[in-house]
Design a protein around this motif. Sequence first.
Motif, PDB file in Angstrom:
ATOM      1  N   GLN A 137       0.914  -1.180   0.136  1.00  0.00           N
ATOM      2  CA  GLN A 137       0.084   0.031   0.107  1.00  0.00           C
ATOM      3  C   GLN A 137       0.978   1.191  -0.147  1.00  0.00           C
ATOM      4  N   VAL A 138       0.399   2.335  -0.679  1.00  0.00           N
ATOM      5  CA  VAL A 138       0.996   3.565  -0.779  1.00  0.00           C
ATOM      6  C   VAL A 138       0.658   4.481   0.269  1.00  0.00           C
ATOM      7  N   THR A 139       1.470   4.567   1.297  1.00  0.00           N
ATOM      8  CA  THR A 139       0.932   5.564   2.430  1.00  0.00           C
ATOM      9  C   THR A 139       1.906   6.953   2.694  1.00  0.00           C
ATOM     10  N   ASP A 140       2.754   6.846   1.928  1.00  0.00           N
ATOM     11  CA  ASP A 140       3.957   7.734   2.108  1.00  0.00           C
ATOM     12  C   ASP A 140       3.788   9.139   1.214  1.00  0.00           C
ATOM     13  N   VAL A 141       2.790   9.491   0.659  1.00  0.00           N
ATOM     14  CA  VAL A 141       2.440  10.266  -0.553  1.00  0.00           C
ATOM     15  C   VAL A 141       1.674  11.403   0.106  1.00  0.00           C
ATOM     16  N   VAL A 142       1.827  12.841  -0.327  1.00  0.00           N
ATOM     17  CA  VAL A 142       0.786  13.801  -0.136  1.00  0.00           C
ATOM     18  C   VAL A 142       0.603  14.520  -1.476  1.00  0.00           C
ATOM     19  N   PRO A 143      -0.573  15.021  -1.709  1.00  0.00           N
ATOM     20  CA  PRO A 143      -0.728  15.386  -3.166  1.00  0.00           C
ATOM     21  C   PRO A 143       0.293  16.900  -3.176  1.00  0.00           C
ATOM     22  N   HIS A 161     -12.095   3.922  -4.185  1.00  0.00           N
ATOM     23  CA  HIS A 161     -10.748   4.102  -4.076  1.00  0.00           C
ATOM     24  C   HIS A 161     -10.063   5.146  -5.138  1.00  0.00           C
ATOM     25  N   MET A 162     -10.888   5.496  -5.920  1.00  0.00           N
ATOM     26  CA  MET A 162     -10.404   6.563  -7.077  1.00  0.00           C
ATOM     27  C   MET A 162     -11.039   7.872  -6.775  1.00  0.00           C
ATOM     28  N   ALA A 163     -10.636   9.159  -7.049  1.00  0.00           N
ATOM     29  CA  ALA A 163     -11.541  10.283  -6.849  1.00  0.00           C
ATOM     30  C   ALA A 163     -10.991  11.296  -8.091  1.00  0.00           C
ATOM     31  N   TYR A 164     -11.553  12.181  -8.720  1.00  0.00           N
ATOM     32  CA  TYR A 164     -11.093  13.280  -9.440  1.00  0.00           C
ATOM     33  C   TYR A 164     -10.496  14.296  -8.994  1.00  0.00           C
ATOM     34  N   PRO A 165      -9.459  14.711  -9.376  1.00  0.00           N
ATOM     35  CA  PRO A 165      -8.883  16.065  -8.892  1.00  0.00           C
ATOM     36  C   PRO A 165      -9.765  17.084  -8.622  1.00  0.00           C
ATOM     37  N   VAL A 166      -9.367  17.916  -7.581  1.00  0.00           N
ATOM     38  CA  VAL A 166     -10.228  19.110  -7.141  1.00  0.00           C
ATOM     39  C   VAL A 166      -9.280  20.381  -7.386  1.00  0.00           C
ATOM     40  N   VAL A 167     -10.001  21.301  -7.486  1.00  0.00           N
ATOM     41  CA  VAL A 167      -9.494  22.886  -7.587  1.00  0.00           C
ATOM     42  C   VAL A 167      -8.703  23.237  -6.323  1.00  0.00           C
ATOM     43  N   LYS A 168      -7.528  23.770  -6.398  1.00  0.00           N
ATOM     44  CA  LYS A 168      -6.876  24.195  -5.176  1.00  0.00           C
ATOM     45  C   LYS A 168      -7.632  25.684  -4.983  1.00  0.00           C
ATOM     46  N   PRO A 169      -7.980  25.914  -3.701  1.00  0.00           N
ATOM     47  CA  PRO A 169      -8.405  27.000  -3.506  1.00  0.00           C
ATOM     48  C   PRO A 169      -7.618  28.440  -3.779  1.00  0.00           C
ATOM     49  N   GLY A 170      -8.361  29.516  -4.403  1.00  0.00           N
ATOM     50  CA  GLY A 170      -7.705  30.508  -4.919  1.00  0.00           C
ATOM     51  C   GLY A 170      -6.682  30.374  -6.116  1.00  0.00           C
ATOM     52  N   THR A 171      -6.915  29.247  -6.655  1.00  0.00           N
ATOM     53  CA  THR A 171      -6.021  29.118  -7.981  1.00  0.00           C
ATOM     54  C   THR A 171      -6.915  28.338  -9.118  1.00  0.00           C
ATOM     55  N   ASN A 172      -6.298  28.094 -10.189  1.00  0.00           N
ATOM     56  CA  ASN A 172      -6.873  27.193 -11.273  1.00  0.00           C
ATOM     57  C   ASN A 172      -6.288  25.957 -11.160  1.00  0.00           C
ATOM     58  N   ASN A 180      -5.494  21.954 -10.561  1.00  0.00           N
ATOM     59  CA  ASN A 180      -5.812  20.702 -10.170  1.00  0.00           C
ATOM     60  C   ASN A 180      -4.979  19.726  -9.319  1.00  0.00           C
ATOM     61  N   VAL A 181      -5.465  19.618  -8.107  1.00  0.00           N
ATOM     62  CA  VAL A 181      -4.588  18.888  -7.263  1.00  0.00           C
ATOM     63  C   VAL A 181      -5.522  17.486  -6.874  1.00  0.00           C
ATOM     64  N   CYS A 182      -4.733  16.501  -6.509  1.00  0.00           N
ATOM     65  CA  CYS A 182      -5.378  15.491  -5.886  1.00  0.00           C
ATOM     66  C   CYS A 182      -5.843  15.604  -4.306  1.00  0.00           C
ATOM     67  N   PRO A 183      -7.071  15.181  -4.091  1.00  0.00           N
ATOM     68  CA  PRO A 183      -7.527  15.494  -2.578  1.00  0.00           C
ATOM     69  C   PRO A 183      -6.831  14.664  -1.485  1.00  0.00           C
ATOM     70  N   ALA A 184      -6.499  15.035  -0.334  1.00  0.00           N
ATOM     71  CA  ALA A 184      -5.891  14.570   0.427  1.00  0.00           C
ATOM     72  C   ALA A 184      -6.353  12.932   0.777  1.00  0.00           C
ATOM     73  N   SER A 185      -7.683  12.698   0.743  1.00  0.00           N
ATOM     74  CA  SER A 185      -8.096  11.503   0.749  1.00  0.00           C
ATOM     75  C   SER A 185      -7.530  10.498  -0.293  1.00  0.00           C
ATOM     76  N   HIS A 186      -7.159  10.962  -1.190  1.00  0.00           N
ATOM     77  CA  HIS A 186      -6.791  10.115  -2.616  1.00  0.00           C
ATOM     78  C   HIS A 186      -5.544  10.814  -3.050  1.00  0.00           C
ATOM     79  N   PRO A 187      -4.451  10.852  -2.236  1.00  0.00           N
ATOM     80  CA  PRO A 187      -3.178  11.821  -2.801  1.00  0.00           C
ATOM     81  C   PRO A 187      -2.364  11.213  -3.704  1.00  0.00           C
ATOM     82  N   VAL A 188      -2.473  10.156  -4.315  1.00  0.00           N
ATOM     83  CA  VAL A 188      -1.703   9.339  -5.340  1.00  0.00           C
ATOM     84  C   VAL A 188      -2.045   9.783  -6.743  1.00  0.00           C
ATOM     85  N   ALA A 189      -1.363  10.705  -7.562  1.00  0.00           N
ATOM     86  CA  ALA A 189      -1.658  11.118  -8.817  1.00  0.00           C
ATOM     87  C   ALA A 189      -1.289   9.780  -9.780  1.00  0.00           C
ATOM     88  N   LEU A 190      -2.294   9.229 -10.455  1.00  0.00           N
ATOM     89  CA  LEU A 190      -2.182   8.417 -11.525  1.00  0.00           C
ATOM     90  C   LEU A 190      -2.225   8.741 -12.938  1.00  0.00           C
TER      91      LEU A 190
END
Length: 368
Positions: A79-85, A267-278, A280-290
Motif C-alpha cells: 500500500q502507498v501511504t507516504d504520498v501527499v498531493p 478508491h479513486m477520485a477526481y482532482p479538485v481545484v486548489k482554493p484561490g487558484t486554477n 487541479n490537485v489530488c484530494p488528501a483522501s486520494h493523494p496518489v496521482a495516476l
Amino acid sequence: MRIRGRTLSALLLAAALGVSALTVDTYTAATAHGETTAPAAGAHGAHASGAAKGHVMGASALPSADDADGDGYIPAVPQVTDVVPSHATPPAAYFHEFQANCSVTHTAPDDPIVYPGQAGASHDHTFMGNTSTNAQSTTASLTGGPTTCNAPADSSAYWMPSLFKGDQKILPVGPQVIYYKSGVTDYRSVRPFPKGLRYVVGSPMQSAQEFRSHKGFVEGWECGDSFFNVDFPASCPSRPDVQLSIRFQAPSCWNGLYLDTPDHQSHMAYPVVKPGTNDNVCPASHPVALPMIEFKMAFPVNGDMSQVHLSSGRGYSFHYDFFNAWEERTLKALVDHCVVGGLQCNTRGYDENHPERGAVLDADHRLP
C-alpha cells in the motif's frame, strides 16, 4: 466503510429493483459517494431490466484469486501511504500524455470487475485490449496476455456497454483512442498504475443530468456538427465520414490502499481545484496521482438515430471499465517520458513536435 447490515430502505429498494439486498447495501454505499442513482421504473423501456441486472454498482462478489474473501476490497501490495498531493507549480507544458490505442476484441455479457466469476451476469459489453477478458479474468490471467493494443506490453482490459441500432450491434472499427494524461496541474507527480488496479467510470443508472454534470464528461455524444449531447442525437449526417463519438475521462487520484473496493469507484477520485487558484490537485483522501484515462470512442453509425441505444439503456447510461495489466517497465517508461516529461506522445511515446526527445518504443511498439 464496509457495510455489513441491511437497512429497511435497502430491503425495500431491493424488492423494487428485483436484486439482492446485499447488492443494494453496497449500491447504497456507492450512492453516498455521489456516483450512482437508482434507475426509475421503466426508464429504459425494454432495456431497463438489462441495466438493473447487468451493472448495479457494488454487486456482491464471489471469492476469486484477486479477492479471496469476496468482500470487494482488494488491498494493494504494498500500500502507498507516504504520498501527499503535490501543490507545486511545474514548468509550463500544454501537453502531458500518450496514447494506448486498442481495437475491439469481442463482446460478451460479462464484467470481471462488477460480476467476477459470474459469466453472463452483465449486460453486453464491448471489450478492447486483452483478447482473453471474460468473467473469470484476474490480474494473473490478464498479465502478459494477447492484446489488440498497439503496444504488446498493454495487456490491460478496457470495456464499455455495447451499442446497437435496433437489433444490430455496432462495433467501433480499428484502434480506438485511449489517452493516458495528467489530470493534475503538477504533471511531474504522476506515477504509473499499480498492477491489478481496476475501476468503473460513470454508472449505467445515472440520470441525464448526472451524466452531464459528471466530472468525466467532456463533450458528450457528437456527430457532424452536433455536440454536447447528453443522449443520442435524433439524426446524424448520412455521410461515410460521419461517426457517432464520445469522450469521457476517468478519475486519476488513488487512495493508495486498494486495487478495488465494493463500489468499484471509491478508491479513486477526481482532482479538485486548489482554493484561490486554477490548479487541479489530488484530494488528501486520494493523494496518489495516476494517469487520467480518457476514452475517445467512435461508432460507425449515422442517419436516423431513433433506434440507437446502449445495452445499458439510453445514451446517458454510458460508462466504462478499466483493469490494468500493463507490463510494469513499459508503462513506467511511457509515463515518465510523456506524462512526467510534458510531451504529446503517440502510441510509441514519440512527440513529433519534439523529435530531439526521441521515442520510448521501437517500430514494433516494444521497449528496446
